[in-house]
Motif scaffolding. Structure first.
Motif, short mmCIF file in Angstrom:
data_model
loop_
_atom_site.label_atom_id
_atom_site.label_comp_id
_atom_site.label_asym_id
_atom_site.label_seq_id
_atom_site.Cartn_x
_atom_site.Cartn_y
_atom_site.Cartn_z
N MET A 1 15.64 -70.89 132.35
CA MET A 1 15.94 -69.47 132.29
C MET A 1 14.67 -68.63 132.49
SD MET A 1 18.48 -67.60 131.98
CE MET A 1 18.95 -65.97 131.65
N ARG A 2 13.54 -69.15 132.04
CA ARG A 2 12.29 -68.43 132.16
C ARG A 2 11.89 -68.24 133.63
NH1 ARG A 2 7.34 -70.10 128.50
NH2 ARG A 2 7.14 -67.98 127.80
N GLU A 3 12.14 -69.26 134.46
CA GLU A 3 11.78 -69.16 135.87
C GLU A 3 12.63 -68.12 136.59
OE1 GLU A 3 14.66 -72.46 135.30
OE2 GLU A 3 12.65 -72.18 134.53
N LYS A 4 13.85 -67.89 136.13
CA LYS A 4 14.69 -66.86 136.74
C LYS A 4 14.13 -65.47 136.44
CE LYS A 4 19.04 -69.21 137.13
NZ LYS A 4 19.69 -68.96 138.38
N ILE A 5 13.63 -65.27 135.24
CA ILE A 5 13.05 -63.97 134.89
C ILE A 5 11.79 -63.73 135.73
CG2 ILE A 5 11.92 -62.68 133.04
CD1 ILE A 5 13.83 -64.11 131.09
N VAL A 6 10.95 -64.73 135.84
CA VAL A 6 9.74 -64.59 136.66
C VAL A 6 10.13 -64.37 138.12
CG1 VAL A 6 7.68 -65.80 137.49
CG2 VAL A 6 8.32 -65.95 135.09
N GLY A 7 11.17 -65.04 138.59
CA GLY A 7 11.64 -64.86 139.96
C GLY A 7 12.12 -63.45 140.22
N TYR A 8 12.89 -62.90 139.28
CA TYR A 8 13.35 -61.52 139.44
C TYR A 8 12.20 -60.53 139.39
CZ TYR A 8 18.31 -62.65 139.30
OH TYR A 8 19.55 -63.12 139.60
N VAL A 9 11.21 -60.79 138.55
CA VAL A 9 10.03 -59.91 138.49
C VAL A 9 9.27 -59.95 139.82
CG1 VAL A 9 7.76 -59.62 137.41
CG2 VAL A 9 9.77 -59.97 135.99
N LEU A 10 9.05 -61.15 140.36
CA LEU A 10 8.35 -61.27 141.64
C LEU A 10 9.14 -60.60 142.76
CD1 LEU A 10 7.02 -64.94 141.54
CD2 LEU A 10 5.72 -62.84 141.28
N LEU A 11 10.45 -60.79 142.76
CA LEU A 11 11.30 -60.20 143.79
C LEU A 11 11.29 -58.69 143.72
CD1 LEU A 11 13.25 -60.72 146.10
CD2 LEU A 11 15.08 -60.84 144.40
N SER A 12 11.43 -58.13 142.52
CA SER A 12 11.44 -56.66 142.39
C SER A 12 10.07 -56.07 142.72
CB SER A 12 11.90 -56.25 141.00
OG SER A 12 11.02 -56.76 140.03
N PHE A 13 9.00 -56.76 142.33
CA PHE A 13 7.65 -56.30 142.66
C PHE A 13 7.45 -56.25 144.17
CE2 PHE A 13 3.34 -57.68 143.85
CZ PHE A 13 2.63 -56.58 143.43
N SER A 14 7.88 -57.30 144.85
CA SER A 14 7.68 -57.36 146.29
C SER A 14 8.51 -56.32 147.02
CB SER A 14 7.98 -58.75 146.82
OG SER A 14 9.34 -59.06 146.63
N VAL A 15 9.73 -56.08 146.56
CA VAL A 15 10.57 -55.06 147.20
C VAL A 15 9.94 -53.68 147.02
CG1 VAL A 15 12.79 -53.89 147.05
CG2 VAL A 15 12.70 -56.37 147.11
N LEU A 16 9.43 -53.39 145.82
CA LEU A 16 8.81 -52.09 145.58
C LEU A 16 7.54 -51.89 146.41
CD1 LEU A 16 9.26 -51.70 141.73
CD2 LEU A 16 10.45 -50.48 143.54
#
Length: 105
Positions: A1-16
């Motif tokens: 579950m922790r890797e999904k949170i990090v994945g969403y953080v990386l994805l949202s950071f890159s989109v922004l």
């Protein structure tokens, strides 16, 4: 579950960051902000009177501005390509991993 949170953080950071870079390049092209002044340290390219630098009739200072815009565009494309790779890593972390084992029954 922790890797999904990090994945969403990386994805949202890159989109922004990618959206910010696109907006920045758009604002430079319409003239609301100035590009990075890389070639400004060269000073002004004063051409002799009556001499035109090319067939479009641009002076030396306009050529420096064009070079700065091109350098700004190249830098932003490098930033977006690097951030795209970070976002792709985030997508890989978010996707579920399914393993199918072929077992005989």
């Amino acid at each position: 579950m922790r890797e999904k949170i990090v994945g969403y953080v990386l994805l949202s950071f890159s989109v922004l960051v990618i959206i910010g870079a696109v907006v920045n390049v758009y604002l430079v092209f319409i003239g609301k902000t100035k590009p990075i002044d890389i070639f400004g340290s060269l000073g002004s390219l004063d051409l002799p009177p009556g001499l035109v630098s090319d067939s479009t009739g641009q002076s030396g200072n306009n050529l420096l501005a064009s070079f700065n815009i091109f350098a700004h565009l190249a830098l932003m494309s490098f930033v977006t390509s690097a951030v795209f790779k970070v976002g792709r890593l985030g997508v890989m972390m978010v996707r579920p991993i399914k393993v199918n084992l072929n077992q005989e029954k």
